[in-house]
Design a protein around this motif. Structure first.
Motif, PDB file in Angstrom:
ATOM      1  N   ALA A  14     -34.235  18.035  35.298  1.00 14.98           N
ATOM      2  CA  ALA A  14     -34.341  17.441  33.966  1.00 14.98           C
ATOM      3  C   ALA A  14     -34.029  15.959  33.976  1.00 14.98           C
ATOM      4  O   ALA A  14     -34.611  15.188  33.231  1.00 14.98           O
ATOM      5  CB  ALA A  14     -33.402  18.168  32.998  1.00 14.98           C
ATOM      6  N   ALA A  17     -36.987  13.385  35.249  1.00 17.48           N
ATOM      7  CA  ALA A  17     -38.262  13.281  34.523  1.00 17.48           C
ATOM      8  C   ALA A  17     -38.698  11.822  34.461  1.00 17.48           C
ATOM      9  O   ALA A  17     -37.902  10.927  34.222  1.00 17.48           O
ATOM     10  CB  ALA A  17     -38.106  13.846  33.115  1.00 17.48           C
ATOM     11  N   ALA A  22     -44.819  14.014  30.188  1.00 18.87           N
ATOM     12  CA  ALA A  22     -45.263  14.959  29.165  1.00 18.87           C
ATOM     13  C   ALA A  22     -46.740  15.305  29.342  1.00 18.87           C
ATOM     14  O   ALA A  22     -47.161  16.415  29.052  1.00 18.87           O
ATOM     15  CB  ALA A  22     -45.007  14.387  27.779  1.00 18.87           C
ATOM     16  N   MET A  56     -39.632  21.661  27.006  1.00 19.59           N
ATOM     17  CA  MET A  56     -39.464  20.208  26.942  1.00 19.59           C
ATOM     18  C   MET A  56     -40.724  19.528  26.395  1.00 19.59           C
ATOM     19  O   MET A  56     -41.838  19.961  26.668  1.00 19.59           O
ATOM     20  CB  MET A  56     -39.183  19.632  28.331  1.00 19.59           C
ATOM     21  CG  MET A  56     -37.815  19.898  28.859  1.00 19.59           C
ATOM     22  SD  MET A  56     -37.669  19.081  30.469  1.00 19.59           S
ATOM     23  CE  MET A  56     -35.959  19.351  30.799  1.00 19.59           C
ATOM     24  N   PHE A  57     -40.497  18.471  25.649  1.00 16.13           N
ATOM     25  CA  PHE A  57     -41.524  17.560  25.152  1.00 16.13           C
ATOM     26  C   PHE A  57     -42.458  18.172  24.106  1.00 16.13           C
ATOM     27  O   PHE A  57     -43.431  17.542  23.736  1.00 16.13           O
ATOM     28  CB  PHE A  57     -42.341  16.956  26.312  1.00 16.13           C
ATOM     29  CG  PHE A  57     -41.487  16.291  27.349  1.00 16.13           C
ATOM     30  CD1 PHE A  57     -40.832  15.105  27.071  1.00 16.13           C
ATOM     31  CD2 PHE A  57     -41.312  16.871  28.596  1.00 16.13           C
ATOM     32  CE1 PHE A  57     -40.022  14.491  28.030  1.00 16.13           C
ATOM     33  CE2 PHE A  57     -40.506  16.267  29.565  1.00 16.13           C
ATOM     34  CZ  PHE A  57     -39.866  15.073  29.272  1.00 16.13           C
ATOM     35  N   LYS A  82     -32.070  19.137  26.902  1.00 19.02           N
ATOM     36  CA  LYS A  82     -32.511  17.811  27.344  1.00 19.02           C
ATOM     37  C   LYS A  82     -34.037  17.734  27.227  1.00 19.02           C
ATOM     38  O   LYS A  82     -34.745  18.624  27.687  1.00 19.02           O
ATOM     39  CB  LYS A  82     -32.084  17.535  28.774  1.00 19.02           C
ATOM     40  CG  LYS A  82     -32.512  16.149  29.249  1.00 19.02           C
ATOM     41  CD  LYS A  82     -32.000  15.866  30.639  1.00 19.02           C
ATOM     42  CE  LYS A  82     -32.459  14.526  31.134  1.00 19.02           C
ATOM     43  NZ  LYS A  82     -31.790  13.405  30.541  1.00 19.02           N
ATOM     44  N   ASN A  83     -34.535  16.682  26.609  1.00 14.20           N
ATOM     45  CA  ASN A  83     -35.966  16.438  26.418  1.00 14.20           C
ATOM     46  C   ASN A  83     -36.662  17.502  25.586  1.00 14.20           C
ATOM     47  O   ASN A  83     -37.883  17.594  25.588  1.00 14.20           O
ATOM     48  CB  ASN A  83     -36.689  16.268  27.755  1.00 14.20           C
ATOM     49  CG  ASN A  83     -36.181  15.072  28.534  1.00 14.20           C
ATOM     50  OD1 ASN A  83     -35.878  14.042  27.963  1.00 14.20           O
ATOM     51  ND2 ASN A  83     -36.066  15.223  29.836  1.00 14.20           N
ATOM     52  N   THR A  84     -35.912  18.316  24.884  1.00 18.85           N
ATOM     53  CA  THR A  84     -36.489  19.322  23.995  1.00 18.85           C
ATOM     54  C   THR A  84     -36.399  18.759  22.581  1.00 18.85           C
ATOM     55  O   THR A  84     -35.310  18.459  22.094  1.00 18.85           O
ATOM     56  CB  THR A  84     -35.749  20.664  24.122  1.00 18.85           C
ATOM     57  OG1 THR A  84     -35.762  21.055  25.499  1.00 18.85           O
ATOM     58  CG2 THR A  84     -36.420  21.742  23.292  1.00 18.85           C
ATOM     59  N   GLN A 108     -32.434  17.833  21.899  1.00 16.50           N
ATOM     60  CA  GLN A 108     -32.088  16.661  22.695  1.00 16.50           C
ATOM     61  C   GLN A 108     -30.588  16.504  22.970  1.00 16.50           C
ATOM     62  O   GLN A 108     -30.036  15.421  22.831  1.00 16.50           O
ATOM     63  CB  GLN A 108     -32.655  15.397  22.051  1.00 16.50           C
ATOM     64  CG  GLN A 108     -34.178  15.434  21.966  1.00 16.50           C
ATOM     65  CD  GLN A 108     -34.781  14.098  21.664  1.00 16.50           C
ATOM     66  OE1 GLN A 108     -34.585  13.162  22.433  1.00 16.50           O
ATOM     67  NE2 GLN A 108     -35.513  14.008  20.565  1.00 16.50           N
TER      68      GLN A 108
END
Length: 146
Positions: A14, A17, A22, A56-57, A82-84, A108
């Motif tokens: 994670a 990235a 994305a 994520m993303f 994270k990154n969600t 996030q």
């Protein structure tokens, strides 16, 4: 120790990235799960790479859509966001699909949300979905991948 390894490998992926990643996200196979009266269209994350990517993303998810994480065998597992980009609820389940516990997760964040005992599966849905549908610990999710 295994929970630490699962967390460490997921955190490493994670945190590495890259900008623009994305656009490179993989597609997941889907299955239909049954939670009491409710049908769920669930994407399946069964490999380490799929579990690391998860949701994520994503900017949105349909009302009865989710992602099921198949761990292969019961283990101490934790999830974070994270990154969600969307808030989620997660149900941790044993190998029979019986819900162990349900946690609400803020988008996030790196806050850990863990199964209270070894889990074979985790099902992420839009935040509040389980509460709205009256799906609780002790109930069984049917149709999980084997």
């Amino acid at each position: 120790m295994r929970r630490f390894l699962v967390l460490l490998s997921t955190f490493a992926a994670a945190t590495t990235a890259l900008p623009g990643q994305a656009q490179q996200l993989q597609q997941f196979p889907t299955i239909t799960l049954n939670a009491g009266l409710y049908l769920i269209k669930a994407e399946v994350a069964s490999t380490e790479a799929q579990r690391e990517q998860g949701l994520m993303f994503r900017n949105r998810m349909g009302a009865n859509e989710g992602m099921v994480f198949a761990f292969g065998a019961p283990a101490g597992v934790c999830m974070w966001m994270k990154n969600t980009l969307i808030p989620l609820s997660v149900a941790f389940m044993d190998e029979t699909g019986k819900i162990i516990n349900i946690e609400e997760m803020k988008e996030q964040t790196l806050d850990s949300h863990c199964a209270i005992k070894p889990a074979a599966y985790a099902l992420e849905m839009n935040k509040g979905w389980f509460k709205q549908k009256n799906v609780k610990p002790g109930m069984t999710i049917e149709g999980l991948p084997r």
